[in-house]
Scaffold this motif. Sequence first.
Motif, PDB file in Angstrom:
ATOM      1  N   VAL A  40       0.833  -1.208   0.000  1.00 32.20           N
ATOM      2  CA  VAL A  40       0.000   0.000   0.000  1.00 32.20           C
ATOM      3  C   VAL A  40       0.865   1.254   0.000  1.00 32.20           C
ATOM      4  CG1 VAL A  40      -1.704   1.333   1.313  1.00 32.20           C
ATOM      5  CG2 VAL A  40      -1.938  -1.157   1.130  1.00 32.20           C
ATOM      6  N   MET A  41       1.818   1.324   0.935  1.00 31.33           N
ATOM      7  CA  MET A  41       2.622   2.543   1.066  1.00 31.33           C
ATOM      8  C   MET A  41       3.645   2.667  -0.057  1.00 31.33           C
ATOM      9  SD  MET A  41       1.143   3.984   3.482  1.00 31.33           S
ATOM     10  CE  MET A  41       2.216   5.414   3.472  1.00 31.33           C
ATOM     11  N   GLY A  42       4.032   1.545  -0.662  1.00 25.08           N
ATOM     12  CA  GLY A  42       4.913   1.626  -1.818  1.00 25.08           C
ATOM     13  C   GLY A  42       4.277   2.423  -2.938  1.00 25.08           C
ATOM     14  N   HIS A  43       2.965   2.237  -3.118  1.00 29.35           N
ATOM     15  CA  HIS A  43       2.235   3.012  -4.125  1.00 29.35           C
ATOM     16  C   HIS A  43       2.007   4.453  -3.652  1.00 29.35           C
ATOM     17  CE1 HIS A  43      -0.630   3.858  -7.355  1.00 29.35           C
ATOM     18  NE2 HIS A  43      -1.393   4.420  -6.425  1.00 29.35           N
ATOM     19  N   VAL A  44       1.615   4.604  -2.390  1.00 28.94           N
ATOM     20  CA  VAL A  44       1.287   5.939  -1.876  1.00 28.94           C
ATOM     21  C   VAL A  44       2.528   6.827  -1.834  1.00 28.94           C
ATOM     22  CG1 VAL A  44       0.429   7.216   0.124  1.00 28.94           C
ATOM     23  CG2 VAL A  44      -0.689   5.092  -0.568  1.00 28.94           C
ATOM     24  N   TYR A  45       3.631   6.303  -1.264  1.00 28.56           N
ATOM     25  CA  TYR A  45       4.886   7.068  -1.264  1.00 28.56           C
ATOM     26  C   TYR A  45       5.310   7.396  -2.697  1.00 28.56           C
ATOM     27  CZ  TYR A  45       5.818   5.808   3.671  1.00 28.56           C
ATOM     28  OH  TYR A  45       5.772   5.662   5.030  1.00 28.56           O
ATOM     29  N   GLY A  46       5.233   6.371  -3.551  1.00 28.21           N
ATOM     30  CA  GLY A  46       5.663   6.565  -4.929  1.00 28.21           C
ATOM     31  C   GLY A  46       4.837   7.597  -5.661  1.00 28.21           C
ATOM     32  N   ALA A  47       3.565   7.740  -5.272  1.00 28.99           N
ATOM     33  CA  ALA A  47       2.680   8.687  -5.953  1.00 28.99           C
ATOM     34  C   ALA A  47       3.202  10.110  -5.837  1.00 28.99           C
ATOM     35  CB  ALA A  47       1.264   8.576  -5.387  1.00 28.99           C
ATOM     36  N   TYR A  48       3.434  10.569  -4.614  1.00 33.95           N
ATOM     37  CA  TYR A  48       3.854  11.965  -4.478  1.00 33.95           C
ATOM     38  C   TYR A  48       5.294  12.188  -4.902  1.00 33.95           C
ATOM     39  CZ  TYR A  48       6.308  11.401   0.074  1.00 33.95           C
ATOM     40  OH  TYR A  48       7.175  11.057   1.082  1.00 33.95           O
ATOM     41  N   MET A  49       6.146  11.141  -4.756  1.00 33.08           N
ATOM     42  CA  MET A  49       7.531  11.321  -5.192  1.00 33.08           C
ATOM     43  C   MET A  49       7.634  11.334  -6.715  1.00 33.08           C
ATOM     44  SD  MET A  49       9.787   9.152  -2.427  1.00 33.08           S
ATOM     45  CE  MET A  49       8.873   7.630  -2.609  1.00 33.08           C
ATOM     46  N   THR A  50       6.841  10.504  -7.378  1.00 30.90           N
ATOM     47  CA  THR A  50       6.855  10.469  -8.844  1.00 30.90           C
ATOM     48  C   THR A  50       6.329  11.772  -9.423  1.00 30.90           C
ATOM     49  OG1 THR A  50       6.614   8.063  -8.873  1.00 30.90           O
ATOM     50  CG2 THR A  50       5.982   9.251 -10.870  1.00 30.90           C
ATOM     51  N   VAL A  51       5.222  12.259  -8.860  1.00 29.66           N
ATOM     52  CA  VAL A  51       4.701  13.553  -9.302  1.00 29.66           C
ATOM     53  C   VAL A  51       5.717  14.657  -9.006  1.00 29.66           C
ATOM     54  CG1 VAL A  51       2.897  15.285  -8.908  1.00 29.66           C
ATOM     55  CG2 VAL A  51       2.292  12.871  -9.088  1.00 29.66           C
ATOM     56  N   GLY A  52       6.342  14.575  -7.837  1.00 34.21           N
ATOM     57  CA  GLY A  52       7.317  15.593  -7.462  1.00 34.21           C
ATOM     58  C   GLY A  52       8.509  15.650  -8.394  1.00 34.21           C
ATOM     59  N   ILE A  53       9.067  14.476  -8.753  1.00 35.34           N
ATOM     60  CA  ILE A  53      10.240  14.482  -9.633  1.00 35.34           C
ATOM     61  C   ILE A  53       9.860  14.973 -11.020  1.00 35.34           C
ATOM     62  CG2 ILE A  53      10.151  12.142 -10.626  1.00 35.34           C
ATOM     63  CD1 ILE A  53      13.249  13.803  -9.079  1.00 35.34           C
ATOM     64  N   GLY A  54       8.640  14.644 -11.491  1.00 36.51           N
ATOM     65  CA  GLY A  54       8.186  15.141 -12.784  1.00 36.51           C
ATOM     66  C   GLY A  54       8.006  16.646 -12.792  1.00 36.51           C
ATOM     67  N   GLU A  55       7.419  17.189 -11.703  1.00 38.24           N
ATOM     68  CA  GLU A  55       7.220  18.635 -11.611  1.00 38.24           C
ATOM     69  C   GLU A  55       8.548  19.380 -11.521  1.00 38.24           C
ATOM     70  OE1 GLU A  55       4.595  19.769  -8.495  1.00 38.24           O
ATOM     71  OE2 GLU A  55       2.839  18.754  -9.354  1.00 38.24           O
ATOM     72  N   VAL A  56       9.483  18.842 -10.767  1.00 38.37           N
ATOM     73  CA  VAL A  56      10.786  19.496 -10.632  1.00 38.37           C
ATOM     74  C   VAL A  56      11.499  19.578 -11.978  1.00 38.37           C
ATOM     75  CG1 VAL A  56      13.118  19.188  -9.706  1.00 38.37           C
ATOM     76  CG2 VAL A  56      11.131  19.011  -8.192  1.00 38.37           C
ATOM     77  N   CYS A  57      11.538  18.470 -12.711  1.00 39.28           N
ATOM     78  CA  CYS A  57      12.212  18.464 -14.010  1.00 39.28           C
ATOM     79  C   CYS A  57      11.512  19.393 -15.008  1.00 39.28           C
ATOM     80  CB  CYS A  57      12.285  17.044 -14.566  1.00 39.28           C
ATOM     81  SG  CYS A  57      13.390  15.950 -13.648  1.00 39.28           S
ATOM     82  N   ARG A  58      10.184  19.386 -14.983  1.00 34.23           N
ATOM     83  CA  ARG A  58       9.449  20.279 -15.883  1.00 34.23           C
ATOM     84  C   ARG A  58       9.726  21.739 -15.544  1.00 34.23           C
ATOM     85  NH1 ARG A  58       3.485  20.549 -14.418  1.00 34.23           N
ATOM     86  NH2 ARG A  58       4.454  21.977 -12.927  1.00 34.23           N
ATOM     87  N   ASN A  59       9.721  22.074 -14.246  1.00 32.61           N
ATOM     88  CA  ASN A  59       9.973  23.461 -13.834  1.00 32.61           C
ATOM     89  C   ASN A  59      11.421  23.869 -14.059  1.00 32.61           C
ATOM     90  OD1 ASN A  59       7.325  23.567 -13.006  1.00 32.61           O
ATOM     91  ND2 ASN A  59       7.775  23.232 -10.836  1.00 32.61           N
ATOM     92  N   LEU A  60      12.321  22.908 -13.886  1.00 32.60           N
ATOM     93  CA  LEU A  60      13.739  23.218 -14.037  1.00 32.60           C
ATOM     94  C   LEU A  60      14.099  23.472 -15.500  1.00 32.60           C
ATOM     95  CD1 LEU A  60      16.596  23.448 -12.840  1.00 32.60           C
ATOM     96  CD2 LEU A  60      16.793  20.960 -13.027  1.00 32.60           C
ATOM     97  N   PHE A  61      13.687  22.577 -16.385  1.00 38.52           N
ATOM     98  CA  PHE A  61      14.068  22.677 -17.792  1.00 38.52           C
ATOM     99  C   PHE A  61      13.050  23.453 -18.633  1.00 38.52           C
ATOM    100  CE2 PHE A  61      16.210  18.818 -16.241  1.00 38.52           C
ATOM    101  CZ  PHE A  61      17.517  19.123 -16.591  1.00 38.52           C
ATOM    102  N   ARG A  62      11.831  23.643 -18.057  1.00 35.46           N
ATOM    103  CA  ARG A  62      10.786  24.407 -18.742  1.00 35.46           C
ATOM    104  C   ARG A  62      10.461  23.837 -20.118  1.00 35.46           C
ATOM    105  NH1 ARG A  62      13.006  30.375 -16.809  1.00 35.46           N
ATOM    106  NH2 ARG A  62      12.102  30.282 -14.719  1.00 35.46           N
ATOM    107  N   VAL A  63      10.421  22.516 -20.190  1.00 34.44           N
ATOM    108  CA  VAL A  63      10.046  21.830 -21.409  1.00 34.44           C
ATOM    109  C   VAL A  63       9.448  20.483 -21.022  1.00 34.44           C
ATOM    110  CG1 VAL A  63      12.297  20.712 -21.694  1.00 34.44           C
ATOM    111  CG2 VAL A  63      10.852  21.108 -23.704  1.00 34.44           C
TER     112      VAL A  63
END
Length: 444
Positions: free
Chosen positions: A115-138
């Motif tokens: 359960v927590m493998g999915h839940v933890y992964g949810a916010y971390m996966t979204v977080g890493i995607g948002e960081v890369c998008r904001n950092l590279f702006r593409v």
Amino acid sequence: MGGQCKFTFMNATPSSSPSPPVPHSFLEYLRSFGPGIVIVLTWLGAGDVVDMGVAGSNYGYSLMWVLVAAVVMRFLFVSLIARYQLCNQHGESVLDGLARLHRWYAPALFVAVIVMGHVYGAYMTVGIGEVCRNLFRVGQTWQWAILCNAIALALVFQPAYDRLEWVFKFFLAVLAISFVGSAIWVGFNPLGVLQGLYRFEMPGHQGKFNPLLVAGAMIGAIGGSMMNLVYPYFLEAKGWRGPQYRRVQFYDFLLAVTVMIVLNLAVWTLGAELLYPDKQIKELDDLPRLLSTMLGEGGRWLFYLGIFAAIYTSILGHASGLALMGSHAWLRWQAGTKPITEDYRRHPLYRWIVLWCLASPMVWTLPGMPDFVTLTLVANSAQVVLLPLLAGGLWWITASARYIGPEHRNRWWENAIMALLFALAIYGAISSVRSIIQFTTSSS
């Protein structure tokens, strides 16, 4: 608790890696360090960045002592876990000790891993995607998330601790340069930091939460975090087995926790300098945006690299650590009171859990799904039921001579700390459940 007298022999899983030499000199100690860095950077994620920034924006340099107290108590608490792993009289792991206490710990932890493998992964996966998008702006969040998690899958799909340790040491350097460098670049008040550390005071109510509630939550969450139970697996992967490794484990963990305090305080000072007392953090991009305004594009890049390192080490550590614990819990569940004859690190379930932790959360990166901050709050709330269960069980097996042995059982002051953490864990669980009910009621 039921089942504690039925176990006769619960041997730990056979180890396949040789034990390294016990260090004796200062340089040998430095070369041996590693598991502490891996577990601390697994704990340190983007949620900590947001929390420290929010604390700095709400309270300035006040209340810093609570962070240090919380981390010190976590150091003492997890050190007791490590002591059981290395020194218990049965030669078993912590999970085996909990299963000796009650047979339902193994299936409960296995379900919690899934359960927590999915839940933890949810916010971390979204977080890493948002960081890369904001950092590279593409690109889009989901595209960056797929790329980053695919690389993570290649790194941890097969258990290879030495490689993982070197990756974490690299990201530790990135974090130090980013967070500490940003704090120095912005400029901070050393006297204010010093006073925040030694003045045991509660500031006035600022922002959404009462400071007393914040302090209790920071300390109370220590005992119940499921990721505390992952540390023994990194010790085992390093080859540290037996009481002869207790000293190097202690210094390794002490250094890593000190680094954690410094990194957290660096982000706290940024919140205090850039936001206090008029501004608030509402999303992950707020601090980098302010740094960009003050320091230019270089400041923005510098801080975003630190956020990336914080999230990515958490992704790697959670996937690897939870997979180790999940496969071990499954084998212990199936074996019952008998010895485990398979190596949980080589069991196919390890790879399936890694895949689950890194692939299933991708659904949360699709358009229209909740944002990073919302998912972080849900993830932190989802584990509240574990707080008393884990804190109480770990206190029991480290305090009882029947489990850890008479030589290494808790001393009176360690039992006092564990009692405090257990009480705070119960309080934190009740408070969190109330908050969830209130939030659900107000939203409906």
